[in-house]
Design a protein around this motif. Structure first.
Motif, PDB file in Angstrom:
ATOM      1  N   THR A 234       7.400 -26.519 -41.449  1.00  0.00           N
ATOM      2  CA  THR A 234       5.867 -26.931 -41.246  1.00  0.00           C
ATOM      3  C   THR A 234       4.943 -25.937 -41.842  1.00  0.00           C
ATOM      4  OG1 THR A 234       5.166 -26.103 -39.082  1.00  0.00           O
ATOM      5  CG2 THR A 234       6.397 -28.122 -39.088  1.00  0.00           C
ATOM      6  N   ASP A 235       3.573 -26.143 -42.021  1.00  0.00           N
ATOM      7  CA  ASP A 235       2.717 -25.132 -42.237  1.00  0.00           C
ATOM      8  C   ASP A 235       2.189 -24.271 -41.185  1.00  0.00           C
ATOM      9  OD1 ASP A 235      -0.360 -26.866 -41.600  1.00  0.00           O
ATOM     10  OD2 ASP A 235       1.678 -27.815 -41.597  1.00  0.00           O
ATOM     11  N   LEU A 236       2.716 -24.387 -39.856  1.00  0.00           N
ATOM     12  CA  LEU A 236       2.520 -23.671 -38.766  1.00  0.00           C
ATOM     13  C   LEU A 236       3.400 -22.465 -38.720  1.00  0.00           C
ATOM     14  CD1 LEU A 236       1.933 -26.464 -36.326  1.00  0.00           C
ATOM     15  CD2 LEU A 236       0.332 -25.350 -37.838  1.00  0.00           C
ATOM     16  N   GLU A 237       3.006 -21.267 -38.264  1.00  0.00           N
ATOM     17  CA  GLU A 237       3.867 -20.599 -38.025  1.00  0.00           C
ATOM     18  C   GLU A 237       4.928 -20.883 -36.647  1.00  0.00           C
ATOM     19  OE1 GLU A 237       4.466 -17.471 -39.170  1.00  0.00           O
ATOM     20  OE2 GLU A 237       2.752 -17.893 -40.558  1.00  0.00           O
ATOM     21  N   PRO A 238       6.238 -20.589 -36.735  1.00  0.00           N
ATOM     22  CA  PRO A 238       7.062 -20.948 -35.704  1.00  0.00           C
ATOM     23  C   PRO A 238       6.554 -20.849 -34.271  1.00  0.00           C
ATOM     24  CG  PRO A 238       8.155 -19.696 -37.465  1.00  0.00           C
ATOM     25  CD  PRO A 238       6.949 -19.600 -37.645  1.00  0.00           C
ATOM     26  N   GLY A 239       5.781 -19.961 -33.972  1.00  0.00           N
ATOM     27  CA  GLY A 239       5.357 -19.699 -32.735  1.00  0.00           C
ATOM     28  C   GLY A 239       4.015 -20.373 -32.125  1.00  0.00           C
TER      29      GLY A 239
END
Length: 253
Positions: A234-239
């Motif tokens: 995704t475009d999010l950080e994994p955390g």
């Protein structure tokens, strides 16, 4: 108040489109759903109308029923660029790879064209992605054939599925209309879902790439449960907390 980033604006406008498809029509209701002012919603609706993704009506807006590839290509651009950069690290130096007909996979193909590859074979269900891959040095490109899906334009149907059965791929790169932690990825049409399942069936590794606006929603046709996905990009950080429902179900990137 901090200046809004392009990614934030893209994400909010994608959320507006989702709300419109789910039946939310009025500006006030859209503002509450997105937790922003009505002025911000009106500016976003103007942008979406210029892209021909919505039609303004008294007091609100309605979605345009069918999106061309170009219209979809203009959505969530910043998020797709971030995703493409992550996907590039997952492309093998040689062997076979598969792409669906999504604009997200197309973004990866465009990045690949700018890199040096040694000996790749790539097969895709997307016209535009095939054109990008066919101009990539070191890459032998194939399009599946088949009928064009009336909603997405992707190649679908028995011919596309039979073509895919001729390959043994290392990795396939797919996107989705929506992703739900309970039932996995979903699509607008059963034909689109079927051809994506055919891609995974001939691939050792399945990479699912979706921008964060697609998380937590469902379309009409089931596609892939999360236990059939190896990596979720995704475009999010994994955390990021928005990925919490998917943590432990699939590798996050």
């Amino acid at each position: 108040m901090p200046e809004e980033t392009t990614a934030e604006g893209d994400h909010r406008r994608a959320s507006i489109l989702t709300a419109l498809r789910e039946g939310v029509r009025r500006v006030d209701d859209l503002a509450r759903a997105c937790d922003v002012s009505t002025m911000t919603i009106r500016r976003d609706l103007q942008v979406l109308e210029q892209r021909n993704e919505i039609r303004r009506v008294r007091g609100g807006a309605v979605p345009v029923d069918a999106w061309t590839f170009d219209h979809r290509l203009g959505r969530s651009v910043a998020a797709k660029d971030m995703i493409a950069a992550k996907l590039m690290t997952l492309v093998p130096d040689k062997g076979g790879i598969g792409f669906d007909g999504s604009t997200t996979a197309h973004g990866l193909a465009r990045c690949l064209k700018q890199q040096t590859v040694r000996d790749l074979t790539a097969v895709t269900t997307g016209f535009e992605t095939f054109h990008e891959l066919s101009r990539t040095p070191g890459c032998r490109a194939y399009a599946t054939g088949g009928a064009a899906d009336p909603h997405t334009g992707s190649l679908v149907g028995p011919l596309a599925q039979v073509t895919l059965q001729q390959f043994a791929l290392h990795t396939c790169f797919l996107s989705a209309t929506y992703l739900d932690e309970a039932i996995g990825s979903t699509e607008f049409t059963a034909d689109e879902a079927a051809v994506k399942r055919a891609l995974t069936a001939v691939s050792r590794r399945t990479v699912l790439a979706v921008d964060s606006s697609k998380l937590g929603h469902r379309a009409v046709a089931r596609c892939l449960p999360l236990d059939e996905v190896d990596i979720l990009v995704t475009d999010l950080e994994p955390g990021d907390a928005r990925l919490e429902p998917y943590r432990g179900l699939v590798e996050l990137m």
